[in-house]
Design a protein around this motif. Sequence first.
Motif, PDB file in Angstrom:
ATOM      1  N   MET A   1      34.219  48.642  48.570  1.00  0.00           N
ATOM      2  CA  MET A   1      34.424  47.420  47.800  1.00  0.00           C
ATOM      3  C   MET A   1      35.793  47.441  47.138  1.00  0.00           C
ATOM      4  O   MET A   1      36.179  48.404  46.494  1.00  0.00           O
ATOM      5  N   GLN A   2      36.569  46.365  47.305  1.00  0.00           N
ATOM      6  CA  GLN A   2      37.865  46.251  46.673  1.00  0.00           C
ATOM      7  C   GLN A   2      37.680  45.864  45.202  1.00  0.00           C
ATOM      8  O   GLN A   2      36.904  44.982  44.866  1.00  0.00           O
ATOM      9  N   THR A   3      38.382  46.544  44.293  1.00  0.00           N
ATOM     10  CA  THR A   3      38.275  46.258  42.866  1.00  0.00           C
ATOM     11  C   THR A   3      39.399  45.319  42.453  1.00  0.00           C
ATOM     12  O   THR A   3      40.570  45.555  42.757  1.00  0.00           O
ATOM     13  N   TYR A   4      39.055  44.233  41.777  1.00  0.00           N
ATOM     14  CA  TYR A   4      40.035  43.247  41.338  1.00  0.00           C
ATOM     15  C   TYR A   4      40.062  43.183  39.812  1.00  0.00           C
ATOM     16  O   TYR A   4      39.032  43.284  39.143  1.00  0.00           O
ATOM     17  N   SER A   5      41.241  42.969  39.269  1.00  0.00           N
ATOM     18  CA  SER A   5      41.402  42.803  37.823  1.00  0.00           C
ATOM     19  C   SER A   5      40.756  41.493  37.381  1.00  0.00           C
ATOM     20  O   SER A   5      40.777  40.493  38.117  1.00  0.00           O
ATOM     21  N   PRO A   6      40.198  41.444  36.169  1.00  0.00           N
ATOM     22  CA  PRO A   6      39.697  40.170  35.649  1.00  0.00           C
ATOM     23  C   PRO A   6      40.829  39.164  35.422  1.00  0.00           C
ATOM     24  O   PRO A   6      40.568  37.971  35.240  1.00  0.00           O
ATOM     25  N   LEU A   7      42.073  39.655  35.422  1.00  0.00           N
ATOM     26  CA  LEU A   7      43.230  38.774  35.273  1.00  0.00           C
ATOM     27  C   LEU A   7      43.710  38.240  36.621  1.00  0.00           C
ATOM     28  O   LEU A   7      44.803  37.655  36.701  1.00  0.00           O
ATOM     29  N   PHE A   8      42.926  38.425  37.651  1.00  0.00           N
ATOM     30  CA  PHE A   8      43.206  37.894  38.979  1.00  0.00           C
ATOM     31  C   PHE A   8      42.989  36.381  38.925  1.00  0.00           C
ATOM     32  O   PHE A   8      41.992  35.849  39.405  1.00  0.00           O
ATOM     33  N   SER A   9      43.933  35.671  38.296  1.00  0.00           N
ATOM     34  CA  SER A   9      43.771  34.248  38.058  1.00  0.00           C
ATOM     35  C   SER A   9      45.116  33.640  37.689  1.00  0.00           C
ATOM     36  O   SER A   9      46.076  34.352  37.377  1.00  0.00           O
ATOM     37  N   ASP A  10      45.188  32.320  37.710  1.00  0.00           N
ATOM     38  CA  ASP A  10      46.356  31.610  37.202  1.00  0.00           C
ATOM     39  C   ASP A  10      46.231  31.430  35.694  1.00  0.00           C
ATOM     40  O   ASP A  10      45.120  31.292  35.163  1.00  0.00           O
ATOM     41  N   PHE A  11      47.370  31.394  35.032  1.00  0.00           N
ATOM     42  CA  PHE A  11      47.361  31.298  33.573  1.00  0.00           C
ATOM     43  C   PHE A  11      46.672  30.022  33.090  1.00  0.00           C
ATOM     44  O   PHE A  11      45.999  30.015  32.058  1.00  0.00           O
ATOM     45  N   TYR A  12      46.813  28.935  33.847  1.00  0.00           N
ATOM     46  CA  TYR A  12      46.214  27.697  33.369  1.00  0.00           C
ATOM     47  C   TYR A  12      44.689  27.736  33.410  1.00  0.00           C
ATOM     48  O   TYR A  12      44.022  26.982  32.698  1.00  0.00           O
ATOM     49  N   GLN A  13      44.104  28.620  34.242  1.00  0.00           N
ATOM     50  CA  GLN A  13      42.650  28.781  34.183  1.00  0.00           C
ATOM     51  C   GLN A  13      42.237  29.340  32.827  1.00  0.00           C
ATOM     52  O   GLN A  13      41.222  28.938  32.242  1.00  0.00           O
ATOM     53  N   LEU A  14      43.042  30.264  32.321  1.00  0.00           N
ATOM     54  CA  LEU A  14      42.724  30.880  31.036  1.00  0.00           C
ATOM     55  C   LEU A  14      42.942  29.905  29.887  1.00  0.00           C
ATOM     56  O   LEU A  14      42.163  29.874  28.929  1.00  0.00           O
ATOM     57  N   THR A  15      44.011  29.119  29.960  1.00  0.00           N
ATOM     58  CA  THR A  15      44.242  28.148  28.886  1.00  0.00           C
ATOM     59  C   THR A  15      43.164  27.067  28.889  1.00  0.00           C
ATOM     60  O   THR A  15      42.726  26.619  27.819  1.00  0.00           O
ATOM     61  N   MET A  16      42.704  26.641  30.069  1.00  0.00           N
ATOM     62  CA  MET A  16      41.593  25.690  30.114  1.00  0.00           C
ATOM     63  C   MET A  16      40.332  26.300  29.527  1.00  0.00           C
ATOM     64  O   MET A  16      39.589  25.645  28.774  1.00  0.00           O
ATOM     65  N   LEU A  17      40.092  27.573  29.873  1.00  0.00           N
ATOM     66  CA  LEU A  17      38.923  28.259  29.327  1.00  0.00           C
ATOM     67  C   LEU A  17      39.002  28.308  27.809  1.00  0.00           C
ATOM     68  O   LEU A  17      38.008  28.056  27.111  1.00  0.00           O
ATOM     69  N   ALA A  18      40.189  28.611  27.277  1.00  0.00           N
ATOM     70  CA  ALA A  18      40.371  28.633  25.824  1.00  0.00           C
ATOM     71  C   ALA A  18      40.169  27.247  25.232  1.00  0.00           C
ATOM     72  O   ALA A  18      39.602  27.095  24.128  1.00  0.00           O
TER      73      ALA A  18
END
Length: 474
Positions: A1-18
């Motif tokens: 299984m390949q391990t991926y960082s939880p930050l494997f995302s675009d910044f705007y996904q995080l700002t929308m989540l916030a």
Amino acid sequence: MQTYSPLFSDFYQLTMLAGYFAEGIHETPATFDLYFRKPPFQGSYAVFAGLKPALDFLENLQFGDDDIAYLRGLNEFTPEFLDFLKHFRFRGKVTAMPEGTCVFPREPLVTVEGTLAETQYVETALLNCINFQTLVATKAARVTTAAGRKSVLEFGLRRAQGPDGGLSVARAAYIGGIRSTSNIWAGKDLNIPVKGTHAHSWVMSFPDELTAFRAYARCFPKNCILLIDTYDTLQSGLPNAITVAREMRERGEKLLGIRIDSGDLAYLSKEVRKAFDAAGFPDVLITASSDLDEYVIDSVNREGGCVDIWGVGTRLATCAGEGGGALGGVYKLAWCNGLPKLKITNDPSKLTLPDRKKLWRLINPDGSFFMDVISLEREVPQPGDRVFDPTAPLLRSRIIPDNVRFESIRHTVMENGSIVRDESDLACLADRCVSQLERLPEGSLRLLNPHLYKVAITAGLNDLRTRLLRELQQ
């Protein structure tokens, strides 16, 4: 299984989540669909791949202390939101078709249900996993179709998009029908058979070509494939390879094959075949490489080329070709807080399909595929139903015939954030792809002007979309 960082995302996904968190709507139930609008490579289909790594990401999504520390250092997020992220997990539901399935434009390949926070944040990772591997699997299927009954090897690691890209290429190419790779890492992690010959530098490292060939035959007597185009394919490489073949036979060994990496592959392979046959070596295999794709392979075969094994690298790993480069899959909100959602723009081709849906494959009595129908979740289409074009709300389409069988081709693969349907055996996925390609309508596999597979929506889904469209326009 390949391990991926939880930050494997675009910044705007995080700002929308916030933003969802700040507005107090982050726990609102929502549903997103992942699909593509246009088949790649100017073809008629795609081969679905990349689901397993996508599900692994979802199941293991968790922000660690170092991730939180990094985000705190950006000075963009409140302490309350960062504390929320410490406990953030994906606990939603995922519905998808099995990898190796032939898929078509507008169909919901993957549906993600959960809170608005969960379903929004994972968009980028899911698109990354599925867009690229589906594109590679489709390219591999086109290549293996062009090769017919001849073997194909995946040689694309050195031109792939980074280390993870190389691993993804090997995995997706296997699903699409290329069942061996030059990538040792993929051999170990994914249990894919590894194959290879030698480079021109091997020949150039010795005083002359014949000495180099003899040395390689001594080192690898059970798997000796000689690269014969370092200097002159027909005048030097070919006679030297025949000499080594004779010497190996005298020792009770066997030359497995030769490889040609440049020049007119159709002409050269025919000349090489004639020479080896005349010398009494009809079983020596001819491998060809050199920037191959489905069009080159098809052309060589049409010209009567005698290639037994195709080594496909750069144009597979980079998905080069007209209509390649990227799949163009998108991830759109279809339902939120009990209401169907519709996106409209000035481009009618980007009109979405609202609400929660099912995908049905209509199968002819002989087992071949007739068409696909997208319905609302509560609908069960029947023979005789009218169906409509998914790209044009006012365009009435065909009527479902009486003799077809309906099959729901998507399943729940994740529930409450845990994988519940794990199909990770690559051989089974590759076998499914072969079966699916064989069942497509005649003409679907043509490289030029292929038959376009029919995808339609039910009257209920069309009526809902038309009503929402009218409401939004008013």
